[in-house]
Design a protein around this motif. Structure first.
Motif, PDB file in Angstrom:
ATOM      1  N   PHE A  49       0.843  -1.190   0.000  1.00 10.98           N
ATOM      2  CA  PHE A  49       0.000   0.000   0.000  1.00 10.98           C
ATOM      3  C   PHE A  49       0.882   1.245   0.000  1.00 10.98           C
ATOM      4  CE2 PHE A  49      -2.938  -3.048   2.164  1.00 10.98           C
ATOM      5  CZ  PHE A  49      -3.915  -3.054   1.177  1.00 10.98           C
ATOM      6  N   HIS A  50       0.522   2.186  -0.855  1.00 10.69           N
ATOM      7  CA  HIS A  50       1.232   3.463  -0.943  1.00 10.69           C
ATOM      8  C   HIS A  50       0.165   4.504  -1.267  1.00 10.69           C
ATOM      9  CE1 HIS A  50       4.436   6.263  -1.394  1.00 10.69           C
ATOM     10  NE2 HIS A  50       4.337   6.381  -2.712  1.00 10.69           N
ATOM     11  N   ALA A  51      -0.078   5.411  -0.347  1.00 10.11           N
ATOM     12  CA  ALA A  51      -1.236   6.299  -0.450  1.00 10.11           C
ATOM     13  C   ALA A  51      -1.291   7.067  -1.764  1.00 10.11           C
ATOM     14  CB  ALA A  51      -1.237   7.275   0.734  1.00 10.11           C
ATOM     15  N   LYS A  52      -0.142   7.494  -2.277  1.00  5.57           N
ATOM     16  CA  LYS A  52      -0.120   8.262  -3.521  1.00  5.57           C
ATOM     17  C   LYS A  52      -0.603   7.430  -4.706  1.00  5.57           C
ATOM     18  CE  LYS A  52       3.885   9.137  -5.384  1.00  5.57           C
ATOM     19  NZ  LYS A  52       3.784   8.508  -6.734  1.00  5.57           N
ATOM     20  N   ASP A  53      -0.305   6.144  -4.697  1.00  4.25           N
ATOM     21  CA  ASP A  53      -0.655   5.267  -5.815  1.00  4.25           C
ATOM     22  C   ASP A  53      -2.020   4.618  -5.657  1.00  4.25           C
ATOM     23  OD1 ASP A  53       1.859   5.744  -6.953  1.00  4.25           O
ATOM     24  OD2 ASP A  53       2.765   4.072  -5.864  1.00  4.25           O
ATOM     25  N   ASP A  54      -2.479   4.431  -4.437  1.00  2.00           N
ATOM     26  CA  ASP A  54      -3.715   3.693  -4.200  1.00  2.00           C
ATOM     27  C   ASP A  54      -4.934   4.519  -4.601  1.00  2.00           C
ATOM     28  OD1 ASP A  54      -2.070   1.772  -3.114  1.00  2.00           O
ATOM     29  OD2 ASP A  54      -2.438   2.373  -1.039  1.00  2.00           O
ATOM     30  N   VAL A  55      -5.950   3.852  -5.151  1.00  2.00           N
ATOM     31  CA  VAL A  55      -7.191   4.541  -5.498  1.00  2.00           C
ATOM     32  C   VAL A  55      -7.957   4.866  -4.227  1.00  2.00           C
ATOM     33  CG1 VAL A  55      -7.340   3.498  -7.789  1.00  2.00           C
ATOM     34  CG2 VAL A  55      -8.413   2.347  -5.832  1.00  2.00           C
ATOM     35  N   ALA A  56      -8.906   5.783  -4.329  1.00  2.00           N
ATOM     36  CA  ALA A  56      -9.606   6.298  -3.152  1.00  2.00           C
ATOM     37  C   ALA A  56     -10.283   5.193  -2.344  1.00  2.00           C
ATOM     38  CB  ALA A  56     -10.632   7.348  -3.574  1.00  2.00           C
ATOM     39  N   GLU A  57     -10.890   4.220  -3.032  1.00  2.53           N
ATOM     40  CA  GLU A  57     -11.579   3.142  -2.314  1.00  2.53           C
ATOM     41  C   GLU A  57     -10.600   2.310  -1.493  1.00  2.53           C
ATOM     42  OE1 GLU A  57     -13.785   3.432  -6.354  1.00  2.53           O
ATOM     43  OE2 GLU A  57     -11.776   3.808  -5.540  1.00  2.53           O
ATOM     44  N   VAL A  58      -9.402   2.107  -2.034  1.00  2.00           N
ATOM     45  CA  VAL A  58      -8.377   1.354  -1.309  1.00  2.00           C
ATOM     46  C   VAL A  58      -7.881   2.164  -0.115  1.00  2.00           C
ATOM     47  CG1 VAL A  58      -6.018   0.448  -1.432  1.00  2.00           C
ATOM     48  CG2 VAL A  58      -7.654  -0.044  -3.266  1.00  2.00           C
ATOM     49  N   ARG A  59      -7.640   3.456  -0.327  1.00  2.00           N
ATOM     50  CA  ARG A  59      -7.175   4.303   0.778  1.00  2.00           C
ATOM     51  C   ARG A  59      -8.155   4.279   1.946  1.00  2.00           C
ATOM     52  NH1 ARG A  59      -5.084   8.151  -3.219  1.00  2.00           N
ATOM     53  NH2 ARG A  59      -7.056   9.269  -3.118  1.00  2.00           N
ATOM     54  N   ARG A  60      -9.438   4.337   1.630  1.00  2.00           N
ATOM     55  CA  ARG A  60     -10.425   4.326   2.718  1.00  2.00           C
ATOM     56  C   ARG A  60     -10.336   3.035   3.531  1.00  2.00           C
ATOM     57  NH1 ARG A  60     -12.082   5.028   6.591  1.00  2.00           N
ATOM     58  NH2 ARG A  60     -14.091   5.734   7.386  1.00  2.00           N
ATOM     59  N   GLU A  61     -10.121   1.913   2.857  1.00  2.00           N
ATOM     60  CA  GLU A  61     -10.004   0.636   3.562  1.00  2.00           C
ATOM     61  C   GLU A  61      -8.734   0.560   4.396  1.00  2.00           C
ATOM     62  OE1 GLU A  61     -12.355  -1.848   3.752  1.00  2.00           O
ATOM     63  OE2 GLU A  61     -13.517  -0.224   2.858  1.00  2.00           O
ATOM     64  N   VAL A  62      -7.639   1.111   3.874  1.00  2.00           N
ATOM     65  CA  VAL A  62      -6.385   1.108   4.639  1.00  2.00           C
ATOM     66  C   VAL A  62      -6.533   1.969   5.886  1.00  2.00           C
ATOM     67  CG1 VAL A  62      -3.944   1.750   4.618  1.00  2.00           C
ATOM     68  CG2 VAL A  62      -4.954   0.640   2.615  1.00  2.00           C
ATOM     69  N   PHE A  63      -7.107   3.149   5.730  1.00  2.00           N
ATOM     70  CA  PHE A  63      -7.314   4.006   6.899  1.00  2.00           C
ATOM     71  C   PHE A  63      -8.205   3.313   7.929  1.00  2.00           C
ATOM     72  CE2 PHE A  63      -6.134   7.870   4.298  1.00  2.00           C
ATOM     73  CZ  PHE A  63      -5.094   8.275   5.123  1.00  2.00           C
ATOM     74  N   ARG A  64      -9.208   2.588   7.459  1.00  4.20           N
ATOM     75  CA  ARG A  64     -10.095   1.884   8.378  1.00  4.20           C
ATOM     76  C   ARG A  64      -9.310   0.870   9.212  1.00  4.20           C
ATOM     77  NH1 ARG A  64     -12.182  -2.893   8.282  1.00  4.20           N
ATOM     78  NH2 ARG A  64     -11.575  -3.251   6.115  1.00  4.20           N
ATOM     79  N   VAL A  65      -8.397   0.130   8.578  1.00  3.01           N
ATOM     80  CA  VAL A  65      -7.575  -0.841   9.306  1.00  3.01           C
ATOM     81  C   VAL A  65      -6.638  -0.128  10.274  1.00  3.01           C
ATOM     82  CG1 VAL A  65      -5.714  -2.536   9.061  1.00  3.01           C
ATOM     83  CG2 VAL A  65      -7.717  -2.646   7.558  1.00  3.01           C
TER      84      VAL A  65
END
Length: 274
Positions: free
Chosen positions: A87-103
């Motif tokens: 995971f890399h916030a700059k590369d990840d799409v918005a839906e993925v970022r939201r899931e990473v932040f949730r974790v």
């Protein structure tokens, strides 16, 4: 007789946001131009249980890669070596970022950051050039200075301190990093009269190998969005995990350098005052 308590350990993961570049290869000023970040930020993340965090992010990535919703997303393709690898916030799409932040919000994390503004850095370099004709600015100089500043500030005491920092490009500057840490520890000891840790272990690694580096990248990205784009929703989201942010160049009340923390938030909730 009760057995002795196991040694306490702090696990820090260190990375950067933006870059320390002020000039191009010909010495021309890049500050203020498109593509040049306004700030350079260094951050450290204290992770209580790195192994559990690693397992949770690995499981999340496996779940997302198996989700048909993401099968056409370029960054999710293995050959791109982006989200499919780490995971890399700059590369990840918005839906993925939201899931990473949730974790991330479900883990015991504590984030510290140090911010430098490039316009102020440029003024410093100009002034130093006037005093020292042979002085030449180097990005590594700024990085090492911020490492020392980041670690000389207070953090909890522990028997052991384990620090993992992200390699910068193709360089592993472990010796320089260790030197900056030792200076920070000496400054702390001189200021408070105690040494924080009896043992300090330092390693350089990459985000795929250390999920803690993925986590600190997300924290840094959230802070960088605030400074670079005036988009504060992400740093507000994780503010409960933030211990302090030191803005070294901000001037308030005639003094340079402002520290934001729980008592002095970076973002003032206007609704609270209405």
């Amino acid at each position: 007789m009760n057995p002795p308590d196991p040694p306490s350990t702090l696990h820090f993961f260190v990375d950067e946001a933006g870059d320390p570049t002020l000039f191009d290869a010909k010495g021309r000023i890049l500050v203020g131009q498109e593509g040049c970040s306004k700030t350079f930020i260094l951050g450290k993340l204290d992770v209580e249980d790195p192994a559990s965090l690693h397992g949770a992010l690995e499981q999340l990535r496996a779940d997302l890669l198996a989700d048909p919703y993401f099968k056409r997303v370029p960054s999710m393709q293995p050959e791109r070596a982006k989200t499919a690898r780490a995971f890399h916030a700059k590369d990840d799409v918005a839906e993925v970022r939201r899931e990473v932040f949730r974790v991330l919000m479900g883990f015991d994390l504590r984030f510290y950051g140090v911010v430098r503004h490039k316009t102020a850095l440029l003024d410093y370099v100009r002034q130093r050039n006037e005093r020292e004709a042979g002085y030449r600015y180097r990005g590594d100089e700024l990085y090492d200075t911020l490492v020392e500043e980041l670690f000389r500030r207070y953090h909890p005491l522990a028997d052991q301190l384990e620090i993992c920092f992200a390699t910068r490009g193709n360089k592993s500057r472990t010796h320089a990093f260790r030197s900056a840490i030792e200076k920070a520890e000496a400054r702390f000891e001189g200021q408070y009269g105690i040494r924080r840790s009896a043992e300090v272990a330092i390693v350089a690694s990459t985000p795929p190998e250390m999920a803690g580096l993925q986590a600190v990248d997300y924290c840094l990205w959230a802070l960088q969005r605030h400074y670079e784009r005036n988009d504060s929703r992400y740093i507000e989201l994780i503010w409960g995990k933030v211990v302090e942010i030191e803005d070294m160049d901000r001037i308030e009340g005639g003094r340079k350098g402002v520290v934001y923390n729980k008592k002095r938030p970076l973002i003032v909730d206007q609704r609270a005052s209405q």
